[in-house]
Design a protein around this motif. Structure first.
Motif, PDB file in Angstrom:
ATOM      1  N   SER A  67     -49.643  13.179 -17.185  1.00  0.00           N
ATOM      2  CA  SER A  67     -48.260  13.610 -17.407  1.00  0.00           C
ATOM      3  C   SER A  67     -47.449  12.406 -17.887  1.00  0.00           C
ATOM      4  O   SER A  67     -47.936  11.283 -17.932  1.00  0.00           O
ATOM      5  N   ASP A  68     -46.215  12.617 -18.250  1.00  0.00           N
ATOM      6  CA  ASP A  68     -45.397  11.556 -18.842  1.00  0.00           C
ATOM      7  C   ASP A  68     -44.700  10.696 -17.791  1.00  0.00           C
ATOM      8  O   ASP A  68     -43.544  10.323 -17.958  1.00  0.00           O
ATOM      9  N   ASN A  69     -45.389  10.357 -16.751  1.00  0.00           N
ATOM     10  CA  ASN A  69     -44.822   9.485 -15.729  1.00  0.00           C
ATOM     11  C   ASN A  69     -44.949   8.034 -16.164  1.00  0.00           C
ATOM     12  O   ASN A  69     -45.908   7.659 -16.827  1.00  0.00           O
ATOM     13  N   LYS A  70     -43.974   7.229 -15.761  1.00  0.00           N
ATOM     14  CA  LYS A  70     -44.037   5.806 -16.094  1.00  0.00           C
ATOM     15  C   LYS A  70     -45.101   5.124 -15.243  1.00  0.00           C
ATOM     16  O   LYS A  70     -45.302   5.457 -14.086  1.00  0.00           O
ATOM     17  N   ARG A  71     -45.758   4.180 -15.844  1.00  0.00           N
ATOM     18  CA  ARG A  71     -46.750   3.382 -15.129  1.00  0.00           C
ATOM     19  C   ARG A  71     -46.045   2.294 -14.322  1.00  0.00           C
ATOM     20  O   ARG A  71     -44.953   1.856 -14.658  1.00  0.00           O
TER      21      ARG A  71
ATOM     22  N   PRO B 202     -52.485  -3.460 -15.211  1.00  0.00           N
ATOM     23  CA  PRO B 202     -52.948  -2.077 -15.056  1.00  0.00           C
ATOM     24  C   PRO B 202     -54.185  -1.996 -14.163  1.00  0.00           C
ATOM     25  O   PRO B 202     -55.072  -2.850 -14.233  1.00  0.00           O
ATOM     26  N   GLN B 203     -54.221  -0.977 -13.345  1.00  0.00           N
ATOM     27  CA  GLN B 203     -55.375  -0.781 -12.489  1.00  0.00           C
ATOM     28  C   GLN B 203     -56.515  -0.196 -13.309  1.00  0.00           C
ATOM     29  O   GLN B 203     -56.308   0.482 -14.307  1.00  0.00           O
ATOM     30  N   THR B 204     -57.730  -0.472 -12.868  1.00  0.00           N
ATOM     31  CA  THR B 204     -58.889   0.139 -13.500  1.00  0.00           C
ATOM     32  C   THR B 204     -59.115   1.474 -12.809  1.00  0.00           C
ATOM     33  O   THR B 204     -59.549   1.534 -11.666  1.00  0.00           O
ATOM     34  N   THR B 205     -58.786   2.552 -13.509  1.00  0.00           N
ATOM     35  CA  THR B 205     -58.915   3.889 -12.962  1.00  0.00           C
ATOM     36  C   THR B 205     -60.074   4.608 -13.636  1.00  0.00           C
ATOM     37  O   THR B 205     -60.599   4.156 -14.661  1.00  0.00           O
ATOM     38  N   LEU B 206     -60.450   5.740 -13.087  1.00  0.00           N
ATOM     39  CA  LEU B 206     -61.532   6.517 -13.678  1.00  0.00           C
ATOM     40  C   LEU B 206     -61.215   6.943 -15.104  1.00  0.00           C
ATOM     41  O   LEU B 206     -62.063   6.782 -15.989  1.00  0.00           O
TER      42      LEU B 206
END
Length: 108
Positions: free
Chosen positions: A32-36, A41-45
């Motif tokens: 979705s258009d949520n701000k990071r 940045p985290q390493t996500t799946l």
């Protein structure tokens, strides 16, 4: 390579499941258009899966938007196509690993 293939097989399983399960809700929230958050940045799946897809030369698949997620969901519904995609990702990763001199010299 077993971890890579298992990751993609699990991701295909999640994509084929009902959209109301928590894993699919988390994927929808992620894209979705949520701000990071600020900072590194985290390493996500999704980032890891996108990096795997970027290594494929033959396809132009990505995993950066909701539309990309829906495209992969359609591919996951067709199991032979999904298994072919997973096999191609595995072969690409194996080829990249065999070309890397650092990985060959690190083995005993």
């Amino acid at each position: 390579m077993q971890v890579l293939e298992a990751r993609w097989r699990l991701f295909g399983h999640v994509l084929r499941r009902d959209r109301n399960i928590s894993a699919n809700k988390a994927m929808l929230f992620y894209f979705s258009d949520n701000k990071r958050a600020r900072g590194r940045p985290q390493t996500t799946l999704p980032i890891t899966l996108n990096n795997d897809l970027k290594k494929l030369v033959a396809t132009k698949l990505e995993l950066t938007t909701q539309t990309d997620l829906d495209t992969l969901r359609l591919i996951a519904e067709d199991r032979p196509k999904w298994n072919a995609l997973v096999a191609e990702i595995r072969k690409t990763a194996e080829a990249a690993r065999s070309d890397d001199p650092a990985s060959a010299s690190g083995r005993l």
